[in-house]
Motif scaffolding. Structure first.
Motif, PDB file in Angstrom:
ATOM      1  N   ILE A  60     110.066 112.352  50.618  1.00 51.55           N
ATOM      2  CA  ILE A  60     108.715 112.210  51.180  1.00 51.55           C
ATOM      3  C   ILE A  60     107.677 112.137  50.060  1.00 51.55           C
ATOM      4  O   ILE A  60     106.742 111.330  50.113  1.00 51.55           O
ATOM      5  N   GLY A  61     107.846 112.972  49.047  1.00 46.66           N
ATOM      6  CA  GLY A  61     106.934 112.928  47.901  1.00 46.66           C
ATOM      7  C   GLY A  61     106.948 111.576  47.213  1.00 46.66           C
ATOM      8  O   GLY A  61     105.899 111.058  46.802  1.00 46.66           O
ATOM      9  N   SER A  62     108.135 110.979  47.097  1.00 49.77           N
ATOM     10  CA  SER A  62     108.245 109.651  46.478  1.00 49.77           C
ATOM     11  C   SER A  62     107.540 108.593  47.315  1.00 49.77           C
ATOM     12  O   SER A  62     106.898 107.682  46.777  1.00 49.77           O
ATOM     13  N   VAL A  63     107.656 108.711  48.646  1.00 48.20           N
ATOM     14  CA  VAL A  63     106.974 107.765  49.536  1.00 48.20           C
ATOM     15  C   VAL A  63     105.459 107.891  49.386  1.00 48.20           C
ATOM     16  O   VAL A  63     104.736 106.885  49.284  1.00 48.20           O
ATOM     17  N   ILE A 100      98.572 112.726  43.093  1.00 47.05           N
ATOM     18  CA  ILE A 100      98.846 114.065  42.570  1.00 47.05           C
ATOM     19  C   ILE A 100      99.475 114.940  43.657  1.00 47.05           C
ATOM     20  O   ILE A 100     100.416 115.700  43.390  1.00 47.05           O
ATOM     21  N   PHE A 101      98.961 114.822  44.896  1.00 48.40           N
ATOM     22  CA  PHE A 101      99.562 115.575  46.007  1.00 48.40           C
ATOM     23  C   PHE A 101     101.017 115.159  46.216  1.00 48.40           C
ATOM     24  O   PHE A 101     101.899 116.002  46.415  1.00 48.40           O
ATOM     25  N   GLY A 102     101.275 113.857  46.162  1.00 46.70           N
ATOM     26  CA  GLY A 102     102.645 113.369  46.297  1.00 46.70           C
ATOM     27  C   GLY A 102     103.549 113.885  45.190  1.00 46.70           C
ATOM     28  O   GLY A 102     104.717 114.209  45.428  1.00 46.70           O
ATOM     29  N   VAL A 158     104.543 117.469  45.980  1.00 51.80           N
ATOM     30  CA  VAL A 158     105.626 117.490  46.977  1.00 51.80           C
ATOM     31  C   VAL A 158     106.942 117.062  46.329  1.00 51.80           C
ATOM     32  O   VAL A 158     107.999 117.667  46.561  1.00 51.80           O
ATOM     33  N   GLN A 159     106.888 116.031  45.507  1.00 50.55           N
ATOM     34  CA  GLN A 159     108.083 115.542  44.818  1.00 50.55           C
ATOM     35  C   GLN A 159     108.627 116.607  43.862  1.00 50.55           C
ATOM     36  O   GLN A 159     109.844 116.799  43.752  1.00 50.55           O
ATOM     37  N   GLY A 160     107.727 117.307  43.161  1.00 48.45           N
ATOM     38  CA  GLY A 160     108.139 118.356  42.231  1.00 48.45           C
ATOM     39  C   GLY A 160     108.771 119.541  42.930  1.00 48.45           C
ATOM     40  O   GLY A 160     109.743 120.122  42.434  1.00 48.45           O
ATOM     41  N   VAL A 161     108.232 119.908  44.101  1.00 48.07           N
ATOM     42  CA  VAL A 161     108.825 120.996  44.885  1.00 48.07           C
ATOM     43  C   VAL A 161     110.251 120.623  45.286  1.00 48.07           C
ATOM     44  O   VAL A 161     111.180 121.434  45.178  1.00 48.07           O
ATOM     45  N   GLY A 162     110.426 119.394  45.752  1.00 46.13           N
ATOM     46  CA  GLY A 162     111.756 118.956  46.169  1.00 46.13           C
ATOM     47  C   GLY A 162     112.715 118.773  45.013  1.00 46.13           C
ATOM     48  O   GLY A 162     113.899 119.125  45.101  1.00 46.13           O
ATOM     49  N   GLY A 163     112.221 118.214  43.895  1.00 48.77           N
ATOM     50  CA  GLY A 163     113.105 117.926  42.765  1.00 48.77           C
ATOM     51  C   GLY A 163     113.371 119.109  41.862  1.00 48.77           C
ATOM     52  O   GLY A 163     114.369 119.127  41.141  1.00 48.77           O
TER      53      GLY A 163
END
Length: 516
Positions: free
Chosen positions: A92-95, A107-109, A112-117
């Protein structure tokens, strides 16, 4: 307390390794590939380069915060639920990043991407260690290191290619199909673990202290050089706040009965020393990522593509990962680690002797030696540090191990950037003393350039141009001396680590680890 029974499917090890390592590879790629796109991102949104840097900083903060929470999250959610949730967040962060209409959304994305990765690295490391048989732990670590090393090394090259030939959005778009495929195949391949939920046992205080510490520390490391470090009031106060939060976090986690991050794992001597050694390797890797491009592009005049190809020569060393796993099962890991640090130190001494007339082959050789040293050191370090622990605490320990390495890597990057500027000024002050009328070498070069410029102007203009040209050469030499000094420091760290290696214990006894 609620327990769910874990499944016990037996998947081929090669398939398990592929499915687990693939998202980790792209999570690392999302870190290293984005750096080369910052100028394009700043231009696309009409922002400054400092504002665009938050695209990297936000990912690193979110990534770092969740690293030590890996074990607690797996125990709370169960392994498969854990992987599904965070893979979904990464996707979702990548999208969001690929569709971002402005910098704030991007930056928000990235958050989210950092939390997941962030948790994918220690989780994949933990899964490989737990699923591979004892005599193949070295192979497990080789596969994990291969994924992380190749993505880190190739990241700038891949990012540059995508930016130059497509657009910066493609750096994030390529993560989307990988995330979707991982969400499909991981539940089919990976074994679940029992889920333990205890009401009222969540260590919220520890989580808050951890977030405040890592957030403030990363802001200081990222913005310190820009604002003059401790010459800036808000940097001083933020550093003090970060240090205070770190102390609170450590004391709280050691005192609370059920900590979110069990720091008592450092009682295991192999884990403690292994984490120190792994952090040293990360300092060397991240520091050279800062130093070498400044030498290749800033002093040698290489293009970005040529710089990527030269640094990409380290990838050839990754081929030795095929053999390192076998070597770990045959030879004492301490011997391999010591040899790895000797190679790292030797490669740094090669870099120290560089000058601005060095040939391409001379540049490639120390890069290959450096990559070989990293491989020989980091694979047995990870195996020794984590394999001596009970299986049930391996995910938590892997998260702490990864956090320590990432923190030290960030510190090494910041210090390397600061030292280049500071040491360059020191060398400049010494070298400028040679630009006087009493120095015959300076007069000889000055006269040569002055005569050259006289053909295109008067004597006054020719003299000024000759002085400017010589001063530019002085600045280049000062920077070269500064880079050599930092390489000397890194070499000293490498050779000192060789001594620390021999404090590792040879025998791995899980029962002793449990008692500790």
């Amino acid at each position: 307390m609620e327990n769910t029974v874990a499944n016990t499917r037996k998947s081929p090890l090669w398939l398990l390794a592929l499915v687990v390592s693939l998202p980790t590879f792209f999570a690392f790629l999302a870190t290293s590939a984005t750096n080369v796109a910052l100028l394009h991102i700043a231009g696309a949104f009409g922002s400054t380069s400092d504002e665009a840097k938050w695209v990297v900083t936000s990912y690193m903060i979110a990534n770092g915060v969740f690293l030590p929470l890996t074990g607690w999250l797996e125990r709370t959610l169960g392994r498969l639920n854990f992987l599904k949730i965070f893979l979904l967040l990464f996707t979702i962060g990548s999208v969001i990043c690929s569709l971002a209409p402005n910098l704030l959304t991007l930056i928000f994305g990235r958050i989210v991407q950092g939390v997941g990765g962030g948790v994918l690295m220690p989780m994949s490391q933990s899964i490989l260690l737990q699923e591979f048989p004892p005599d193949r732990k070295g192979d497990a670590m080789s596969i994990f290191i291969l994924a992380t090393m190749v993505s880190s090394i190739c990241g700038p090259t891949v990012g540059g290619y995508l930016v130059d030939n497509l657009s910066w959005q493609w750096i994030f778009i390529i993560n989307i199909p990988v995330g979707i495929l991982s969400l499909i195949f991981i539940p089919m391949i990976v074994n679940d673990t029992p889920r333990t939920v205890e009401k009222g046992s969540t260590d919220f205080e520890g989580i808050i202290f951890l977030i405040l510490w890592l957030f403030s520390m990363q802001v200081v490391l990222d913005k310190g050089q820009q604002y003059g470090w401790f010459d800036c009031t808000w940097i001083r106060w933020t550093s003090l706040f970060s240090f205070f939060c770190m102390l609170l976090f450590v004391v709280w986690e050691l005192e609370v009965k059920k900590p979110v991050v069990d720091l008592r794992v450092f009682k295991n001597i192999n884990f403690l020393i292994g984490t120190i050694l792994g952090s040293c390797v990360n300092v060397m890797v991240f520091s050279t990522v800062i130093l070498l491009p400044q030498f290749y592009q800033g002093l040698m005049g290489y293009t970005a593509s040529a710089t990527g190809l030269v640094m990409g020569s380290r990838v050839f060393s990754c081929l030795t990962l095929v053999f390192v796993g076998k070597l770990c099962s045959v030879y004492n890991p301490k011997i391999l680690i010591a040899l790895g640090f000797m190679l790292l130190g030797s490669s740094m001494t090669m870099f120290i002797n560089f000058n601005m007339q060095v040939s391409p082959i001379t540049i490639i050789i120390p890069n290959v030696v450096f990559g070989l040293g990293v491989v020989l050191a980091i694979v047995p370090i990870s195996a020794v540090a984590l394999c001596s622990l009970p299986k049930e605490i391996t995910p938590s320990a892997a998260g702490i191990h990864s956090l320590c390495k990432c923190v030290m890597g960030s510190i090494g990057t910041s210090l390397a950037s600061s030292f280049i500027i500071g040491l360059s000024q020191v060398h400049q002050n010494y070298l400028i003393k040679n630009m006087t009328e009493n120095n015959l070498v300076f007069l000889k070069h000055f006269s040569h350039f002055q005569k050259f410029f006289l053909a295109h102007g008067d004597i006054i203009s020719a003299s000024r141009k000759a002085n400017v040209l010589l001063y530019k050469q002085l600045l280049a030499q000062a920077k070269l001396c500064a880079i050599s000094d930092i390489f000397l420091i890194i070499a000293t760290i490498a050779f000192t680590a060789v001594v620390i290696v021999f404090f590792l214990q040879n025998k791995k006894n899980e029962n002793e680890s449990e008692k500790a």
